[in-house]
Design an enzyme around this catalytic site. Sequence first.
Site, PDB file in Angstrom:
ATOM      1  N   GLN A 159      -8.102  -8.099 -10.666  1.00  0.00           N
ATOM      2  CA  GLN A 159      -8.782  -6.867 -10.245  1.00  0.00           C
ATOM      3  C   GLN A 159      -8.314  -5.675 -11.084  1.00  0.00           C
ATOM      4  O   GLN A 159      -9.115  -4.845 -11.507  1.00  0.00           O
ATOM      5  CB  GLN A 159      -8.505  -6.608  -8.762  1.00  0.00           C
ATOM      6  CG  GLN A 159      -8.947  -5.238  -8.290  1.00  0.00           C
ATOM      7  CD  GLN A 159      -8.850  -5.084  -6.793  1.00  0.00           C
ATOM      8  OE1 GLN A 159      -9.721  -5.542  -6.069  1.00  0.00           O
ATOM      9  NE2 GLN A 159      -7.799  -4.431  -6.308  1.00  0.00           N
ATOM     10  N   HIS A 188       0.843  -1.205   0.000  1.00  0.00           N
ATOM     11  CA  HIS A 188       0.000   0.000   0.000  1.00  0.00           C
ATOM     12  C   HIS A 188       0.877   1.254   0.000  1.00  0.00           C
ATOM     13  O   HIS A 188       0.592   2.218  -0.709  1.00  0.00           O
ATOM     14  CB  HIS A 188      -0.869   0.053   1.261  1.00  0.00           C
ATOM     15  CG  HIS A 188      -1.881  -1.048   1.370  1.00  0.00           C
ATOM     16  ND1 HIS A 188      -1.773  -2.061   2.298  1.00  0.00           N
ATOM     17  CD2 HIS A 188      -3.013  -1.294   0.674  1.00  0.00           C
ATOM     18  CE1 HIS A 188      -2.820  -2.870   2.175  1.00  0.00           C
ATOM     19  NE2 HIS A 188      -3.576  -2.436   1.191  1.00  0.00           N
ATOM     20  N   GLN A 238      -0.197  -5.053  -8.604  1.00  0.00           N
ATOM     21  CA  GLN A 238      -0.255  -6.183  -9.544  1.00  0.00           C
ATOM     22  C   GLN A 238      -0.590  -7.505  -8.862  1.00  0.00           C
ATOM     23  O   GLN A 238      -0.978  -8.471  -9.508  1.00  0.00           O
ATOM     24  CB  GLN A 238       1.066  -6.320 -10.311  1.00  0.00           C
ATOM     25  CG  GLN A 238       0.861  -7.239 -11.526  1.00  0.00           C
ATOM     26  CD  GLN A 238       2.120  -7.716 -12.159  1.00  0.00           C
ATOM     27  OE1 GLN A 238       3.034  -6.924 -12.359  1.00  0.00           O
ATOM     28  NE2 GLN A 238       2.196  -8.997 -12.475  1.00  0.00           N
TER      29      GLN A 238
HETATM   30  O1  PAF Z   1      -7.751  -4.198  -3.527  1.00  0.00           O
HETATM   31  C1  PAF Z   1      -8.476  -3.790  -2.587  1.00  0.00           C
HETATM   32  O2  PAF Z   1      -8.010  -3.478  -1.492  1.00  0.00           O
HETATM   33  C2  PAF Z   1      -9.979  -3.664  -2.803  1.00  0.00           C
HETATM   34  O3  PAF Z   1     -10.458  -4.687  -3.622  1.00  0.00           O
HETATM   35  C3  PAF Z   1     -10.391  -2.285  -3.338  1.00  0.00           C
HETATM   36  C4  PAF Z   1      -9.832  -2.017  -4.714  1.00  0.00           C
HETATM   37  C5  PAF Z   1      -9.937  -1.200  -2.384  1.00  0.00           C
HETATM   38  C6  PAF Z   1     -11.925  -2.206  -3.441  1.00  0.00           C
HETATM   39  O4  PAF Z   1     -12.528  -2.419  -2.207  1.00  0.00           O
END
Ligand code: PAF
Length: 282
Positions: free
Chosen positions: A153, A37, A148
């Site tokens: 997603q 993150h 990635q």
């Molecule tokens: O990857 C994540 O943490 C979640 O799927 C997201 C993109 C924040 C959506 O809730």
Amino acid sequence: MQVIDEPSAIQRRCESLRREGKTIGLVPTMGAFHEGHLSLMRRARADNDIVVVSIFVNPIQFGLGEDFDSYPRDVHGDLAQSERAGVDLAFAPPIEAIYPKGFQTYVDVTELTEGLCGASRPGHFRGVTTVVAKLFNLIRPNQAYFGQKDYQQSMVVRRLTADLNFDLDIVVLPTVREADGLAMSSRNVRLTPPQRRAASVLYASLSRAEERVKIGERSAKTIVDAVRAMIEGEPLARIDYVALCHPETLQPLDRIDGPTLLALAVRFGETRLIDNRIITPA
Ligand code: PAF
């Protein structure tokens, strides 16, 4: 750093920043931050005037019996880390602000969500795309940042962005890994020490598969079988899927003739981990 929990307040604040000519980078998260993150936040910081981080454990992307209740949460720690990473605005709404009574509109990306995690987690991507579309509408970022590790997603969010004409760039950054190669994930904290040791087999199996492709193996079945055998050699691992797919359509492939996505999902006890690698023949 300003913390905002009201959708209308973040919308007004971002609108006023845009009017001042500021560019906005959004890092959507479910909190419980790790280095992955933080790498997204740092990149957003370098690219934009304003960085917004959303922290929201999105209930509608968890299926029945999945880990919504036990998903790691640490909002105070997350806010402190966001501030240190140079984030300007943290958006941390309560569930009822995002899904108020009467909510009944969902966003669904179809083909890209059929296989891989979409097959084992029905409804998961509908939950992701619905909340991401809401975040894009509220914040209207110039760029949004994803990792990635969640390869499917990221492809689904790119499709959503193009199909619904969201005027922003999707930036996908490399998976950040622990020293033994395990992909960083908020869920890693739930692994017991033996499970944590066993989980290094995921990275090792992806690496071994890549080596075999580099020395000439082209059969997808041979590679998938080898990855499965290596993971099955680890008694604490239970495979959900191992697949070789086209990196854009995510359709399964029989032969590896160009860049190919090797993706896997494996459970260690109650914890389901995913990882992937784009493998390119030499
Ligand atoms: O990857 C994540 O943490 C979640 O799927 C997201 C993109 C924040 C959506 O809730």
